[in-house]
Design a protein around this motif. Sequence first.
Motif, PDB file in Angstrom:
ATOM      1  N   UNK A 174       0.793  -1.220   0.000  1.00 12.44           N
ATOM      2  CA  UNK A 174       0.000   0.000   0.000  1.00 12.44           C
ATOM      3  C   UNK A 174       0.830   1.277   0.000  1.00 12.44           C
ATOM      4  N   UNK A 175       0.259   2.312  -0.639  1.00 15.02           N
ATOM      5  CA  UNK A 175       0.954   3.579  -0.830  1.00 15.02           C
ATOM      6  C   UNK A 175       1.319   4.261   0.484  1.00 15.02           C
ATOM      7  N   UNK A 176       0.523   4.081   1.533  1.00 14.10           N
ATOM      8  CA  UNK A 176       0.850   4.700   2.816  1.00 14.10           C
ATOM      9  C   UNK A 176       2.272   4.343   3.226  1.00 14.10           C
ATOM     10  N   UNK A 177       2.629   3.083   3.066  1.00 17.58           N
ATOM     11  CA  UNK A 177       3.937   2.605   3.512  1.00 17.58           C
ATOM     12  C   UNK A 177       5.035   2.931   2.500  1.00 17.58           C
ATOM     13  N   UNK A 178       4.742   2.810   1.207  1.00 15.55           N
ATOM     14  CA  UNK A 178       5.773   3.127   0.209  1.00 15.55           C
ATOM     15  C   UNK A 178       6.132   4.602   0.246  1.00 15.55           C
ATOM     16  N   UNK A 179       5.144   5.476   0.480  1.00 18.92           N
ATOM     17  CA  UNK A 179       5.423   6.915   0.562  1.00 18.92           C
ATOM     18  C   UNK A 179       6.287   7.228   1.778  1.00 18.92           C
ATOM     19  N   UNK A 180       5.998   6.580   2.889  1.00 12.70           N
ATOM     20  CA  UNK A 180       6.801   6.784   4.104  1.00 12.70           C
ATOM     21  C   UNK A 180       8.246   6.331   3.872  1.00 12.70           C
ATOM     22  N   UNK A 181       8.389   5.193   3.234  1.00 18.84           N
ATOM     23  CA  UNK A 181       9.733   4.671   2.980  1.00 18.84           C
ATOM     24  C   UNK A 181      10.478   5.501   1.943  1.00 18.84           C
ATOM     25  N   UNK A 182       9.739   6.071   1.003  1.00 17.82           N
ATOM     26  CA  UNK A 182      10.381   6.926   0.003  1.00 17.82           C
ATOM     27  C   UNK A 182      11.024   8.131   0.671  1.00 17.82           C
ATOM     28  N   UNK A 183      10.322   8.705   1.632  1.00 16.40           N
ATOM     29  CA  UNK A 183      10.868   9.843   2.366  1.00 16.40           C
ATOM     30  C   UNK A 183      12.037   9.404   3.246  1.00 16.40           C
ATOM     31  N   UNK A 184      11.865   8.309   3.948  1.00 13.69           N
ATOM     32  CA  UNK A 184      12.879   7.825   4.883  1.00 13.69           C
ATOM     33  C   UNK A 184      14.181   7.451   4.187  1.00 13.69           C
ATOM     34  N   UNK A 185      14.073   6.811   3.016  1.00 14.56           N
ATOM     35  CA  UNK A 185      15.257   6.298   2.325  1.00 14.56           C
ATOM     36  C   UNK A 185      15.648   7.106   1.093  1.00 14.56           C
ATOM     37  N   UNK A 186      14.859   8.131   0.786  1.00  9.98           N
ATOM     38  CA  UNK A 186      15.111   8.954  -0.400  1.00  9.98           C
ATOM     39  C   UNK A 186      15.042   8.127  -1.683  1.00  9.98           C
ATOM     40  N   UNK A 187      14.090   7.219  -1.739  1.00  8.78           N
ATOM     41  CA  UNK A 187      13.920   6.369  -2.922  1.00  8.78           C
ATOM     42  C   UNK A 187      13.551   7.217  -4.140  1.00  8.78           C
ATOM     43  N   UNK A 188      14.027   6.816  -5.292  1.00  9.84           N
ATOM     44  CA  UNK A 188      13.785   7.581  -6.510  1.00  9.84           C
ATOM     45  C   UNK A 188      12.333   7.516  -6.969  1.00  9.84           C
ATOM     46  N   UNK A 189      11.698   6.354  -6.781  1.00 14.87           N
ATOM     47  CA  UNK A 189      10.359   6.137  -7.358  1.00 14.87           C
ATOM     48  C   UNK A 189       9.667   5.003  -6.606  1.00 14.87           C
ATOM     49  N   UNK A 190       8.364   5.139  -6.380  1.00 14.86           N
ATOM     50  CA  UNK A 190       7.610   4.066  -5.722  1.00 14.86           C
ATOM     51  C   UNK A 190       6.249   3.876  -6.392  1.00 14.86           C
ATOM     52  N   UNK A 191       5.766   2.652  -6.373  1.00 15.33           N
ATOM     53  CA  UNK A 191       4.436   2.326  -6.889  1.00 15.33           C
ATOM     54  C   UNK A 191       3.809   1.265  -5.983  1.00 15.33           C
ATOM     55  N   UNK A 192       2.533   1.450  -5.632  1.00 12.45           N
ATOM     56  CA  UNK A 192       1.826   0.497  -4.777  1.00 12.45           C
ATOM     57  C   UNK A 192       0.325   0.706  -4.936  1.00 12.45           C
ATOM     58  N   UNK A 193      -0.451  -0.019  -4.151  1.00 13.06           N
ATOM     59  CA  UNK A 193      -1.908   0.054  -4.213  1.00 13.06           C
ATOM     60  C   UNK A 193      -2.452   1.059  -3.204  1.00 13.06           C
ATOM     61  N   UNK A 208      -8.336   2.249  -8.020  1.00 17.06           N
ATOM     62  CA  UNK A 208      -7.509   2.196  -9.219  1.00 17.06           C
ATOM     63  C   UNK A 208      -7.017   0.798  -9.557  1.00 17.06           C
ATOM     64  N   UNK A 209      -6.054   0.762 -10.485  1.00 22.41           N
ATOM     65  CA  UNK A 209      -5.506  -0.516 -10.940  1.00 22.41           C
ATOM     66  C   UNK A 209      -4.606  -1.131  -9.870  1.00 22.41           C
ATOM     67  N   UNK A 210      -4.651  -2.421  -9.774  1.00 18.51           N
ATOM     68  CA  UNK A 210      -3.844  -3.127  -8.782  1.00 18.51           C
ATOM     69  C   UNK A 210      -2.422  -3.344  -9.293  1.00 18.51           C
ATOM     70  N   UNK A 211      -1.459  -3.114  -8.414  1.00 17.97           N
ATOM     71  CA  UNK A 211      -0.061  -3.385  -8.751  1.00 17.97           C
ATOM     72  C   UNK A 211       0.189  -4.866  -8.485  1.00 17.97           C
ATOM     73  N   UNK A 212       0.126  -5.648  -9.553  1.00 17.87           N
ATOM     74  CA  UNK A 212       0.375  -7.086  -9.463  1.00 17.87           C
ATOM     75  C   UNK A 212       1.711  -7.407 -10.121  1.00 17.87           C
TER      76      UNK A 212
END
Length: 282
Positions: A174-193, A208-212
Amino acid sequence: MNIALFHQDAIEDQLIREIEKSHAIVSIEKKTPRTAVLELKEALNIEQRTHLRNLGVLHQTDVGFLPKHFKGSDIKVLAMDMDSTLINIECIDEIADAVGKKKEVSEITEAAMRGEIIDFGESLRKRVALLKGVPASAFDEVFSQRLRLNPGAKELIAGAHAKGIHTLLVSGGFTFFTHKLQVQLNLSETHANQLEIVDGFLTGQVLGNIVDGEAKAAYVEARCLALGANKHAAITMGDGSNDLQMMHGAGLSIAYRAKPVVKEKADLAFDHVGLDACLDLL
């Protein structure tokens, strides 16, 4: 044929001697004390690969097989799964725990990751439906109290960025967690549900569309293309069957503490070392 050896501390000379008993070693390159690449004279069949991996287990060493097309200097993308790969938990299972449905949800999660459920989207919708009524505040509790980065995660991301590699987090979570990790780790790009939330509570629906598995592979290929390369320029890391499509055809695929079906098909299987061990190959 090149094989790679990874140990938490230092590669044992005894392991190399044992490999040499059954395989002609052309050269040995110790990348670091914990990582070595051995060039073998001949290609390996499935039985020989299994034997070498089992031999590695006896020495607490991960043994992997480098594809002919792999070239560390060509890597431009590092693509990772999130749940049970970059982090230590399956977020959906921990959210379900808030309403006493962890066992029911985790059983579906495990079956999906083992590849027993073909349609990942269907399995995700079933699990999310069980989360109806969970307060959105449960996300914060999971992130702060239960979620931890797996060993080597910070070092992996920092090392990739130091080499100018684009970091891509592609998750069936889920995006809640990927967004948090993007900030924490300075990830270049994230995609999730994205989960639907109304009046502070989950509705049990995915927006929306499911990230499978197919979507994960598409994101990896699109990023490589945008950087003027093909999939051989990507390292992909995952643990479940929905990661297999993005791992297939990559420059290097890594199964991290993975399900058997993933270990069998990945180039490397990390069971003893941290995520950052792959940096030794770049």
